[in-house]
Design a protein around this motif. Structure first.
Motif, PDB file in Angstrom:
ATOM      1  N   ASP A  43      10.548  52.787  35.245  1.00 51.83           N
ATOM      2  CA  ASP A  43      11.818  52.068  35.099  1.00 51.83           C
ATOM      3  C   ASP A  43      13.043  52.902  35.470  1.00 51.83           C
ATOM      4  O   ASP A  43      13.895  52.454  36.220  1.00 51.83           O
ATOM      5  CB  ASP A  43      11.980  51.607  33.643  1.00 51.83           C
ATOM      6  CG  ASP A  43      11.384  50.238  33.441  1.00 51.83           C
ATOM      7  OD1 ASP A  43      10.631  49.806  34.341  1.00 51.83           O
ATOM      8  OD2 ASP A  43      11.657  49.609  32.413  1.00 51.83           O
TER       9      ASP A  43
ATOM     10  N   ALA B 268      17.532  54.159  39.072  1.00 49.87           N
ATOM     11  CA  ALA B 268      18.345  55.089  39.865  1.00 49.87           C
ATOM     12  C   ALA B 268      18.349  54.669  41.332  1.00 49.87           C
ATOM     13  O   ALA B 268      19.406  54.650  41.983  1.00 49.87           O
ATOM     14  CB  ALA B 268      17.801  56.511  39.723  1.00 49.87           C
TER      15      ALA B 268
ATOM     16  N   ASP C  37      17.864  51.703  42.447  1.00 51.70           N
ATOM     17  CA  ASP C  37      18.614  50.454  42.504  1.00 51.70           C
ATOM     18  C   ASP C  37      20.117  50.711  42.548  1.00 51.70           C
ATOM     19  O   ASP C  37      20.873  49.978  43.172  1.00 51.70           O
ATOM     20  CB  ASP C  37      18.255  49.617  41.270  1.00 51.70           C
ATOM     21  CG  ASP C  37      18.942  48.272  41.291  1.00 51.70           C
ATOM     22  OD1 ASP C  37      18.638  47.495  42.201  1.00 51.70           O
ATOM     23  OD2 ASP C  37      19.798  48.025  40.422  1.00 51.70           O
ATOM     24  N   LEU C  38      20.542  51.808  41.894  1.00 53.00           N
ATOM     25  CA  LEU C  38      21.968  52.139  41.873  1.00 53.00           C
ATOM     26  C   LEU C  38      22.376  52.917  43.122  1.00 53.00           C
ATOM     27  O   LEU C  38      23.499  53.388  43.228  1.00 53.00           O
ATOM     28  CB  LEU C  38      22.303  52.942  40.617  1.00 53.00           C
ATOM     29  CG  LEU C  38      22.222  52.133  39.325  1.00 53.00           C
ATOM     30  CD1 LEU C  38      22.225  53.042  38.113  1.00 53.00           C
ATOM     31  CD2 LEU C  38      23.362  51.145  39.236  1.00 53.00           C
ATOM     32  N   GLY C  39      21.446  53.079  44.063  1.00 54.02           N
ATOM     33  CA  GLY C  39      21.811  53.662  45.347  1.00 54.02           C
ATOM     34  C   GLY C  39      21.333  55.090  45.565  1.00 54.02           C
ATOM     35  O   GLY C  39      21.689  55.702  46.564  1.00 54.02           O
ATOM     36  N   ALA C  40      20.537  55.639  44.631  1.00 56.79           N
ATOM     37  CA  ALA C  40      20.088  57.022  44.803  1.00 56.79           C
ATOM     38  C   ALA C  40      18.899  57.070  45.756  1.00 56.79           C
ATOM     39  O   ALA C  40      17.953  56.315  45.604  1.00 56.79           O
ATOM     40  CB  ALA C  40      19.702  57.618  43.450  1.00 56.79           C
TER      41      ALA C  40
ATOM     42  N   THR D 161      22.326  44.717  45.970  1.00 55.65           N
ATOM     43  CA  THR D 161      21.931  44.125  44.697  1.00 55.65           C
ATOM     44  C   THR D 161      21.914  45.214  43.638  1.00 55.65           C
ATOM     45  O   THR D 161      21.718  46.380  43.948  1.00 55.65           O
ATOM     46  CB  THR D 161      20.510  43.549  44.770  1.00 55.65           C
ATOM     47  OG1 THR D 161      19.613  44.607  45.100  1.00 55.65           O
ATOM     48  CG2 THR D 161      20.407  42.469  45.824  1.00 55.65           C
ATOM     49  N   ASN D 162      22.112  44.829  42.405  1.00 54.84           N
ATOM     50  CA  ASN D 162      21.868  45.733  41.283  1.00 54.84           C
ATOM     51  C   ASN D 162      21.075  44.976  40.250  1.00 54.84           C
ATOM     52  O   ASN D 162      21.112  43.762  40.184  1.00 54.84           O
ATOM     53  CB  ASN D 162      23.171  46.266  40.683  1.00 54.84           C
ATOM     54  CG  ASN D 162      23.751  47.393  41.528  1.00 54.84           C
ATOM     55  OD1 ASN D 162      24.929  47.393  41.866  1.00 54.84           O
ATOM     56  ND2 ASN D 162      22.915  48.331  41.917  1.00 54.84           N
ATOM     57  N   MET D 163      20.321  45.758  39.469  1.00 50.38           N
ATOM     58  CA  MET D 163      19.411  45.107  38.546  1.00 50.38           C
ATOM     59  C   MET D 163      19.648  45.609  37.133  1.00 50.38           C
ATOM     60  O   MET D 163      19.913  46.779  36.914  1.00 50.38           O
ATOM     61  CB  MET D 163      17.973  45.416  38.971  1.00 50.38           C
ATOM     62  CG  MET D 163      16.934  44.799  38.087  1.00 50.38           C
ATOM     63  SD  MET D 163      15.444  44.478  39.052  1.00 50.38           S
ATOM     64  CE  MET D 163      14.249  44.337  37.745  1.00 50.38           C
TER      65      MET D 163
ATOM     66  N   PHE E 264      17.563  46.019  33.835  1.00 50.85           N
ATOM     67  CA  PHE E 264      16.145  46.021  33.478  1.00 50.85           C
ATOM     68  C   PHE E 264      15.943  45.487  32.071  1.00 50.85           C
ATOM     69  O   PHE E 264      16.803  45.613  31.205  1.00 50.85           O
ATOM     70  CB  PHE E 264      15.586  47.446  33.570  1.00 50.85           C
ATOM     71  CG  PHE E 264      15.462  47.950  34.978  1.00 50.85           C
ATOM     72  CD1 PHE E 264      16.587  48.277  35.710  1.00 50.85           C
ATOM     73  CD2 PHE E 264      14.225  48.072  35.584  1.00 50.85           C
ATOM     74  CE1 PHE E 264      16.481  48.728  37.014  1.00 50.85           C
ATOM     75  CE2 PHE E 264      14.106  48.526  36.881  1.00 50.85           C
ATOM     76  CZ  PHE E 264      15.235  48.846  37.591  1.00 50.85           C
TER      77      PHE E 264
ATOM     78  N   GLY F  21      25.886  55.155  39.685  1.00 45.65           N
ATOM     79  CA  GLY F  21      25.839  54.337  40.897  1.00 45.65           C
ATOM     80  C   GLY F  21      27.030  54.583  41.809  1.00 45.65           C
ATOM     81  O   GLY F  21      26.889  54.609  43.029  1.00 45.65           O
TER      82      GLY F  21
ATOM     83  N   ARG G  70      24.723  46.119  26.542  1.00 48.45           N
ATOM     84  CA  ARG G  70      26.013  46.004  27.224  1.00 48.45           C
ATOM     85  C   ARG G  70      26.242  47.161  28.195  1.00 48.45           C
ATOM     86  O   ARG G  70      26.835  46.978  29.251  1.00 48.45           O
ATOM     87  CB  ARG G  70      27.132  45.911  26.195  1.00 48.45           C
ATOM     88  CG  ARG G  70      27.421  44.457  25.852  1.00 48.45           C
ATOM     89  CD  ARG G  70      27.723  44.210  24.426  1.00 48.45           C
ATOM     90  NE  ARG G  70      28.827  44.967  23.885  1.00 48.45           N
ATOM     91  CZ  ARG G  70      29.015  45.143  22.590  1.00 48.45           C
ATOM     92  NH1 ARG G  70      28.177  44.588  21.742  1.00 48.45           N
ATOM     93  NH2 ARG G  70      30.030  45.831  22.145  1.00 48.45           N
TER      94      ARG G  70
ATOM     95  N   ARG H  86      26.567  49.099  33.712  1.00 51.09           N
ATOM     96  CA  ARG H  86      26.087  49.975  34.773  1.00 51.09           C
ATOM     97  C   ARG H  86      25.689  49.172  36.014  1.00 51.09           C
ATOM     98  O   ARG H  86      25.899  49.603  37.144  1.00 51.09           O
ATOM     99  CB  ARG H  86      24.879  50.782  34.268  1.00 51.09           C
ATOM    100  CG  ARG H  86      24.453  51.861  35.225  1.00 51.09           C
ATOM    101  CD  ARG H  86      23.276  52.650  34.706  1.00 51.09           C
ATOM    102  NE  ARG H  86      22.071  51.827  34.673  1.00 51.09           N
ATOM    103  CZ  ARG H  86      20.878  52.289  34.311  1.00 51.09           C
ATOM    104  NH1 ARG H  86      20.745  53.536  33.933  1.00 51.09           N
ATOM    105  NH2 ARG H  86      19.824  51.502  34.315  1.00 51.09           N
ATOM    106  N   ALA H  87      25.114  47.991  35.789  1.00 57.30           N
ATOM    107  CA  ALA H  87      24.691  47.175  36.926  1.00 57.30           C
ATOM    108  C   ALA H  87      25.885  46.490  37.588  1.00 57.30           C
ATOM    109  O   ALA H  87      25.868  46.222  38.777  1.00 57.30           O
ATOM    110  CB  ALA H  87      23.667  46.143  36.466  1.00 57.30           C
TER     111      ALA H  87
ATOM    112  N   LYS I  81      29.178  48.526  40.263  1.00 61.22           N
ATOM    113  CA  LYS I  81      29.184  48.659  41.716  1.00 61.22           C
ATOM    114  C   LYS I  81      29.576  47.369  42.420  1.00 61.22           C
ATOM    115  O   LYS I  81      29.583  47.305  43.636  1.00 61.22           O
ATOM    116  CB  LYS I  81      27.806  49.112  42.200  1.00 61.22           C
ATOM    117  CG  LYS I  81      27.506  50.555  41.850  1.00 61.22           C
ATOM    118  CD  LYS I  81      26.219  51.025  42.486  1.00 61.22           C
ATOM    119  CE  LYS I  81      26.393  51.276  43.958  1.00 61.22           C
ATOM    120  NZ  LYS I  81      25.157  51.812  44.571  1.00 61.22           N
TER     121      LYS I  81
END
Lengths: 280, 380
Positions: free
Chosen positions: A166, A171, A173-176, B95-97, B99, B117, B159, B164-165, B168
């Motif tokens: 996960d 990470a 997913d956030l662009g790393a 996209t951002n996710m 989880f 991010g 939250r 965090r998602a 960006k």
């Protein structure tokens, strides 16, 4: 009945503990024995510790062992990390099962076989390429890395599997990019496993007698080789002193580890209280 | 509603207007022999809060992970904002996710988690600090930036994960069971908060959930998934009031379903013969006369009255109260019908039972009936 049972348990516990620790206590006591003949008590003295510190042979063995253990632990940890990552995070690749098997093979291989095969390998390599010219620090270190990286790889593998993917996915997913994920997320998360892997590799190397005996050359005595060769000529009090120092060092290490763990537990409890207090 | 109104509010119904933000065509994913996602076509429009609803193992999470770029496609294509995503890795997708486990980095503070991010995009340091503060304010955690995730409660972690998602400003925010880990009371509160935040930031949300109440509350449109396929797509009202299959009727809310045969198929009405009673529907539907059909009735659309005189006829039948589930605001009555079938009826408890005795109780004889518009006809 109840009293009988608890007395039985107490006796068993005492016997068990005595079995483990009486030999060590004896060793420590005899290291302070003035007499040259080990089982004969000649009064308290630090004579053997003095002799130990004055012996160039012992010092060079200690230094060699520590150097080998340090280099070995560092390389084994890096290689073990890579092997563990390949096994757990690279999905299915051709030869994965074979690779996995080969990682754990050194764990079950008899040391004598490992030592012998490495010796044969170094000799033929020397005949083919002229390297290694002589056996000693380099050959022992290489030999130790080959088996201790297996232990590290298994430790890392277990930790990686337990961690789940996960955080790394988050990470990414956030662009790393993959390398950034490795340095910013995976390795920091693996720090405890890397430290324990390093320590494990360090002690394995420090401890090894069999493999080192095979691949060492003249003049390169590690501490276990030195102790063993001296014991062959009979029990000697200076070796008792050496062993006592080793026991002391290990006890200190264990105590530090315990204190660190206790502190971490306390921090976790504090965090949990904070989290509960923070609830809406 | 005027035509110009419907363009902005319901882009999916406007055939030649807005282009969809997300286009899925023939998307298929197999794990070994198991087809997790089976040939899915789907359009999602900018500004929507789209819910993927289904039971566990229906393929909804796999579909979400394919949008994020964590799973490859066996066949089909995904386009986001007109760009084909097949060769775009997760770290380059717009996209951002969020989880299900939140996946907060435990070794970083809340502020560092959120900044992560932005740092990957090489946003200048001062901007990062400002944007982190702004988003923390949005999720009402402005004083918690320095804390570690382990020092937060479940609701606060949720939250932070959302912040965090969102920070960006992705074109598409993917949320995997965003509320599943919260307790019931907090979940209800957070449902509305999530919808408010979505409205405020204007980002398109795709939410995966197994909770139909959550899907109904949140979504502009929802898709019901089963066995890797989309069973029905529509607004919550469409899916609830006009289900297209027995699966959907039964999965969303509850439904009394009985089999019947169409006896009359008029332009403005349909008549169906069933074991229970004759069902009359006061609007035309495309059904085959003489064909087998299923009638579905929502428990709350059935009226119940206590009565000793039995009735027969259209849209009404007599029965005996077999069991009662008292839920506080409503009660569920299980009515045993003459043909041994049991039908569920829910009724609001509008009067307070002053002598601790409810109006309708076990073994009471009751009549039930429903409006001619209430019964839903299902062909599959």
């Amino acid at each position: 009945m109840q009293a009988n049972r608890s007395r039985f348990l107490t006796i068993m516990l005492t016997l068990g503990l005595a079995f483990f620790y009486v030999p060590m206590i004896l060793l420590v006591i005899y290291s302070f024995n003035y007499s040259k003949i080990v089982p004969v008590w000649g009064g308290w003295s630090l004579r053997w510790y003095r002799e130990l510190f004055e012996s160039a042979e012992v010092w060079s063995a200690v230094t060699l062992s520590l150097q080998i253990a340090f280099v070995n632990a560092t390389f084994a940890t890096m290689l073990g990390l890579l092997a563990g990552l390949a096994m757990v995070r690279f999905g299915r690749f051709r030869g994965r099962t074979l690779f996995g098997g080969m990682i754990v093979a050194p764990l079950v291989m008899p040391e004598v076989i490992t030592g012998l095969s490495l010796l044969v390998f170094f000799i033929s390599l020397n005949q083919l390429t002229g390297w290694p010219a002589e056996r000693g620090f380099t050959t022992i270190t290489i030999a130790h890395i080959t088996f201790s990286m297996a232990y590290v790889a298994v430790t890392i593998q277990a930790r990686l599997t337990g961690m789940g993917e996960d955080l790394e996915e988050a990470a990414a997913d956030l662009g790393a990019r993959p390398l950034k994920v490795l340095t910013a997320i995976t390795i920091p998360r693996l720090t405890p496993a890397l430290i324990s892997g390093w320590l494990l590799a360090f002690t394995l190397s420090l401890d090894d007698l069999v493999i080192a005996s095979f691949v060492t050359g003249p003049g390169s005595n590690t501490l276990p080789i030195l102790i063993f060769s001296r014991i062959r000529t009979g029990l000697r009090p200076d070796i008792n002193a050496l062993a006592t120092i080793v026991i002391l060092v290990i006890s200190i290490c264990v105590a530090i580890a315990a204190i660190l763990m206790f502190r971490q537990q306390r921090a976790e409890m504090r965090d949990q209280k904070m989290a509960e207090g923070a609830d809406e | 509603m005027t035509a110009s109104n419907s363009v902005s509010a319901t882009p999916w119904s406007d055939t030649d207007g807005q282009k969809p933000l997300v286009e899925l065509r023939g998307v298929t994913k197999k794990f070994g022999d198991v087809t997790a996602v089976d040939n899915i076509d789907l359009d999602i429009y900018a500004g929507e809060l789209f819910c993927l609803l289904g039971g566990s193992g229906c393929g909804k999470s796999t579909l979400l992970r394919m949008l994020a770029g964590f799973e490859s496609l066996n066949s089909g294509s995904i386009k986001i904002d007109g760009v084909d995503m097949s060769d775009v890795p997760a770290y380059d997708r717009p996209t951002n996710m969020m989880f299900q486990s939140y996946a907060l980095f435990p070794h970083m503070s809340v502020a560092k988690n959120i900044a992560f991010g932005l740092q990957q995009d090489r946003v200048p340091k001062n901007d990062i600090a400002d944007r982190v503060q702004d988003i923390l304010k949005l999720v009402e955690l402005q004083d918690y930036g320095k804390r570690k995730p382990s020092q937060l409660s479940g609701g606060q972690r949720q939250r932070v994960a959302l912040a965090r998602a969102l920070v960006k400003q992705p074109k598409l925010l993917l949320l995997d069971e965003p509320l599943a880990a919260l307790d019931k009371k907090l979940r209800k509160h957070t449902q509305f908060e999530l919808a408010n935040i979505q409205e405020k930031v204007g980002v398109t949300f795709v939410v995966v959930t197994h909770d139909q109440e959550e899907a109904m509350t949140l979504s502009s449109r929802m898709a019901v998934m089963d066995a890797g396929r989309l069973q029905q797509i529509g607004t919550p009202t469409e899916v609830y009031e006009f289900p297209e299959s027995r699966f959907v009727a039964d999965f969303i809310g509850s439904a009394n379903i009985f089999e019947g045969r169409v006896t009359e198929d008029g332009a403005d009405h349909v008549r169906v013969q069933t074991d229970v009673c004759d069902v009359f529907i006061d609007h035309g539907q495309s059904v085959k006369e003489g064909g087998k059909i299923w009638v579905a009735l929502r428990p709350e659309k059935i009226h119940i009255t206590k009565s000793d005189t039995p009735v027969t006829g259209e849209n009404q039948v007599s029965g005996v109260v077999d069991d009662i589930g008292y839920l506080g605001e409503t009660s569920i009555y299980k009515i045993l019908l003459p043909n041994d079938q049991i039908i569920d009826v829910t009724a609001p408890n509008q009067t307070r039972p002053m002598n601790r005795q409810h109006l309708i109780t076990w073994e009471d004889k009751v009549n039930i009936s429903w409006e001619p518009s209430s019964a839903m006809l299902l062909t599959s």
